[in-house]
Motif scaffolding. Structure first.
Motif, PDB file in Angstrom:
ATOM      1  N   UNK A 275      86.449 -16.816  -1.043  1.00 45.89           N
ATOM      2  CA  UNK A 275      86.835 -15.524  -0.465  1.00 45.89           C
ATOM      3  C   UNK A 275      86.233 -14.368  -1.266  1.00 45.89           C
ATOM      4  N   UNK A 276      86.231 -14.497  -2.586  1.00 50.29           N
ATOM      5  CA  UNK A 276      85.658 -13.432  -3.428  1.00 50.29           C
ATOM      6  C   UNK A 276      84.148 -13.325  -3.215  1.00 50.29           C
ATOM      7  N   UNK A 277      83.470 -14.470  -3.071  1.00 45.80           N
ATOM      8  CA  UNK A 277      82.012 -14.477  -2.963  1.00 45.80           C
ATOM      9  C   UNK A 277      81.528 -14.047  -1.587  1.00 45.80           C
ATOM     10  N   UNK A 278      82.322 -14.344  -0.556  1.00 42.10           N
ATOM     11  CA  UNK A 278      81.846 -14.118   0.815  1.00 42.10           C
ATOM     12  C   UNK A 278      82.660 -13.040   1.529  1.00 42.10           C
ATOM     13  N   UNK A 279      83.938 -13.318   1.765  1.00 43.69           N
ATOM     14  CA  UNK A 279      84.733 -12.441   2.629  1.00 43.69           C
ATOM     15  C   UNK A 279      84.981 -11.068   2.019  1.00 43.69           C
ATOM     16  N   UNK A 280      85.256 -11.032   0.705  1.00 41.12           N
ATOM     17  CA  UNK A 280      85.644  -9.770   0.083  1.00 41.12           C
ATOM     18  C   UNK A 280      84.542  -9.203  -0.793  1.00 41.12           C
ATOM     19  N   UNK A 281      83.300  -9.406  -0.386  1.00 35.65           N
ATOM     20  CA  UNK A 281      82.203  -8.764  -1.108  1.00 35.65           C
ATOM     21  C   UNK A 281      82.369  -7.244  -1.004  1.00 35.65           C
ATOM     22  N   UNK A 282      81.973  -6.509  -2.029  1.00 33.46           N
ATOM     23  CA  UNK A 282      82.148  -5.045  -2.006  1.00 33.46           C
ATOM     24  C   UNK A 282      81.530  -4.419  -0.761  1.00 33.46           C
ATOM     25  N   UNK A 283      82.245  -3.452  -0.212  1.00 37.16           N
ATOM     26  CA  UNK A 283      81.724  -2.716   0.936  1.00 37.16           C
ATOM     27  C   UNK A 283      82.070  -3.324   2.281  1.00 37.16           C
ATOM     28  N   UNK A 284      82.712  -4.488   2.277  1.00 36.08           N
ATOM     29  CA  UNK A 284      83.049  -5.118   3.547  1.00 36.08           C
ATOM     30  C   UNK A 284      84.406  -4.627   4.051  1.00 36.08           C
ATOM     31  N   UNK A 285      84.460  -4.316   5.340  1.00 34.36           N
ATOM     32  CA  UNK A 285      85.700  -3.877   5.978  1.00 34.36           C
ATOM     33  C   UNK A 285      85.886  -4.674   7.263  1.00 34.36           C
ATOM     34  N   UNK A 286      87.111  -5.161   7.470  1.00 38.79           N
ATOM     35  CA  UNK A 286      87.377  -6.020   8.617  1.00 38.79           C
ATOM     36  C   UNK A 286      88.395  -5.414   9.575  1.00 38.79           C
ATOM     37  N   UNK A 287      88.284  -5.859  10.811  1.00 38.86           N
ATOM     38  CA  UNK A 287      89.356  -5.673  11.783  1.00 38.86           C
ATOM     39  C   UNK A 287      89.727  -7.066  12.289  1.00 38.86           C
ATOM     40  N   UNK A 288      91.020  -7.297  12.505  1.00 36.58           N
ATOM     41  CA  UNK A 288      91.527  -8.630  12.847  1.00 36.58           C
ATOM     42  C   UNK A 288      92.239  -8.578  14.192  1.00 36.58           C
ATOM     43  N   UNK A 289      91.946  -9.556  15.059  1.00 34.95           N
ATOM     44  CA  UNK A 289      92.584  -9.648  16.378  1.00 34.95           C
ATOM     45  C   UNK A 289      93.247 -11.019  16.507  1.00 34.95           C
ATOM     46  N   UNK A 290      94.575 -11.077  16.659  1.00 34.59           N
ATOM     47  CA  UNK A 290      95.263 -12.367  16.754  1.00 34.59           C
ATOM     48  C   UNK A 290      94.973 -13.069  18.084  1.00 34.59           C
ATOM     49  N   UNK A 291      94.927 -14.392  18.047  1.00 31.25           N
ATOM     50  CA  UNK A 291      94.816 -15.219  19.246  1.00 31.25           C
ATOM     51  C   UNK A 291      95.438 -16.566  18.904  1.00 31.25           C
ATOM     52  N   UNK A 292      95.227 -17.589  19.731  1.00 30.90           N
ATOM     53  CA  UNK A 292      95.750 -18.920  19.431  1.00 30.90           C
ATOM     54  C   UNK A 292      94.748 -19.983  19.857  1.00 30.90           C
ATOM     55  N   UNK A 293      94.682 -21.070  19.085  1.00 33.37           N
ATOM     56  CA  UNK A 293      93.769 -22.178  19.379  1.00 33.37           C
ATOM     57  C   UNK A 293      94.453 -23.485  19.003  1.00 33.37           C
ATOM     58  N   UNK A 294      94.307 -24.510  19.839  1.00 34.23           N
ATOM     59  CA  UNK A 294      94.835 -25.847  19.524  1.00 34.23           C
ATOM     60  C   UNK A 294      96.324 -25.830  19.189  1.00 34.23           C
ATOM     61  N   UNK A 295      97.065 -24.941  19.854  1.00 36.57           N
ATOM     62  CA  UNK A 295      98.496 -24.847  19.583  1.00 36.57           C
ATOM     63  C   UNK A 295      98.814 -24.232  18.243  1.00 36.57           C
ATOM     64  N   UNK A 296      97.839 -23.571  17.629  1.00 42.36           N
ATOM     65  CA  UNK A 296      97.999 -22.995  16.287  1.00 42.36           C
ATOM     66  C   UNK A 296      97.627 -21.506  16.321  1.00 42.36           C
ATOM     67  N   UNK A 297      98.151 -20.726  15.350  1.00 46.78           N
ATOM     68  CA  UNK A 297      97.706 -19.334  15.255  1.00 46.78           C
ATOM     69  C   UNK A 297      96.231 -19.264  14.875  1.00 46.78           C
ATOM     70  N   UNK A 298      95.572 -18.239  15.351  1.00 43.63           N
ATOM     71  CA  UNK A 298      94.163 -18.019  15.032  1.00 43.63           C
ATOM     72  C   UNK A 298      93.915 -16.517  15.044  1.00 43.63           C
TER      73      UNK A 298
END
Length: 347
Positions: A275-298
């Motif tokens: 997560x530190x190396x990829x997802x939370x690299x400096x300068x990255x900003x996310x928006x998240x949209x909930x959905x569901x897959x395979x009977x699980x949260x996604x």
């Protein structure tokens, strides 16, 4: 109802396409889920379903009504899937390289196959009235989970088909043998090996498994309120780029996988590194949209584009949970997101 079916069969045999559609449409969604279980890919399942319907249309004259129409369609669908698996050419032999330049060293090679795709819950809504037969060994909710679908992909094709027909759909061993063109002894032998593989995988991956005795252990039903809270906390952590908050949601032996790459990151320290190396690299900003897959949260993950006022589709994360913690995250690329009604970009 029987008279209606008999009349539809007669009209369909005479070449009436509308009668054939009316005959098979109530089975459409369950057959697609069946093909998905065996093939592990929604795209492949759609192809197999189309081939099944074409074959059923062409061979309707051979349907002698010794079995139900549903059983006959399942037999065709199963054998279409087995033919596709034998062909093999549609399956990637090796995972393509990942776009991220420098991934941390994985814990090891994962068992998530490169072709695995998530299944949108919106397509499962049509299955609410489908009940497995009394012989079924796995509950419906467990038998669509990503852990279960992954476990099935570890099996040789005929073991896979036998287990789905017998233990998920609840057909008797004699029926399964007839559908697969083999003996009951062969089916029982295949089932014994298949059950051991699947149950071991489910235990290892945090799934429930049903034990080796054939007796069912209760499957954890989703706690909707707890899942909503967990997804809200995950969303908040991602959108605030709060790595500590995200790590706090994970169980100690959390599993991260990212098909089509056959890599696995296991444990909190591995998760923190990636997560530190990829997802939370400096300068990255996310928006998240909930959905569901395979009977699980996604969640659909969107990354802010530099020098443009849009968020672009980045990944679909399918979450396995236990109580108020995350036990596994499977990260799929953007190719699957349109299946969930998720847009390519957000303003």
């Amino acid at each position: 109802m029987e008279m209606d079916t008999t009349d539809l069969i007669a009209r369909a045999r005479a070449g009436d396409h509308d009668a054939f559609r009316d005959l098979v449409q109530s089975h459409f969604h369950e057959l697609q889920v069946h093909c998905y279980r065996i093939l592990g890919s929604l795209q492949d399942a759609e192809d197999a379903l189309q081939e099944t319907l074409v074959s059923a249309w062409r061979n309707l004259g051979e349907f002698g009504q010794r079995s139900s129409l549903r059983t006959w369609l399942y037999q065709i669908a199963t054998n279409r899937c087995l033919s596709m698996l034998r062909a093999g050419s549609r399956r990637p032999r090796a995972a393509p390289p990942l776009p991220e330049a420098a991934l941390p060293e994985p814990t090891g090679a994962g068992d998530t196959p490169p072709w695995l795709e998530p299944y949108p819950d919106v397509l499962l809504d049509h299955l609410v009235d489908q009940r497995p037969g009394p012989q079924a060994r796995y509950e419906t909710t467990e038998a669509i989970s990503l852990a279960f679908i992954t476990a099935l992909q570890l099996l040789p094709p005929r073991q896979r088909a036998a287990l789905v027909l017998r233990d998920v759909l609840g057909y008797r061993a004699a029926e399964v043998a007839q559908m697969l063109g083999t003996t009951q002894e062969s089916v029982q032998s295949a089932l014994k090996r298949a059950r051991a593989t699947v149950d071991n995988h489910l235990v290892d991956s945090g799934g429930s498994g049903s034990g080796g005795t054939g007796s069912r252990r209760p499957v954890r039903q989703p706690d909707t309120a707890a899942e909503h809270r967990l997804v809200a906390r995950l969303t908040d952590a991602l959108e605030r780029a709060d790595l500590d908050a995200l790590i706090g949601l994970l169980v100690t032996d959390v599993r991260l996988s990212m098909p089509p790459a056959m890599l696995e990151y296991r444990g909190i320290e591995s998760a923190q590194r990636i997560f530190a190396a990829v997802s939370f690299r400096p300068g990255r900003t996310y928006r998240v949209v909930p959905t569901r897959a395979n009977g699980q949260p996604a969640v659909g993950l969107y990354l802010a584009a530099p020098h443009a006022s849009v968020y672009r589709a980045y990944a679909l994360l399918v979450i396995s949970t236990a109580g108020d913690h995350i036990t596994a995250i499977t990260c799929f690329n953007t190719n699957v997101m349109t299946r969930f009604g998720l847009p390519r970009t957000f303003p």
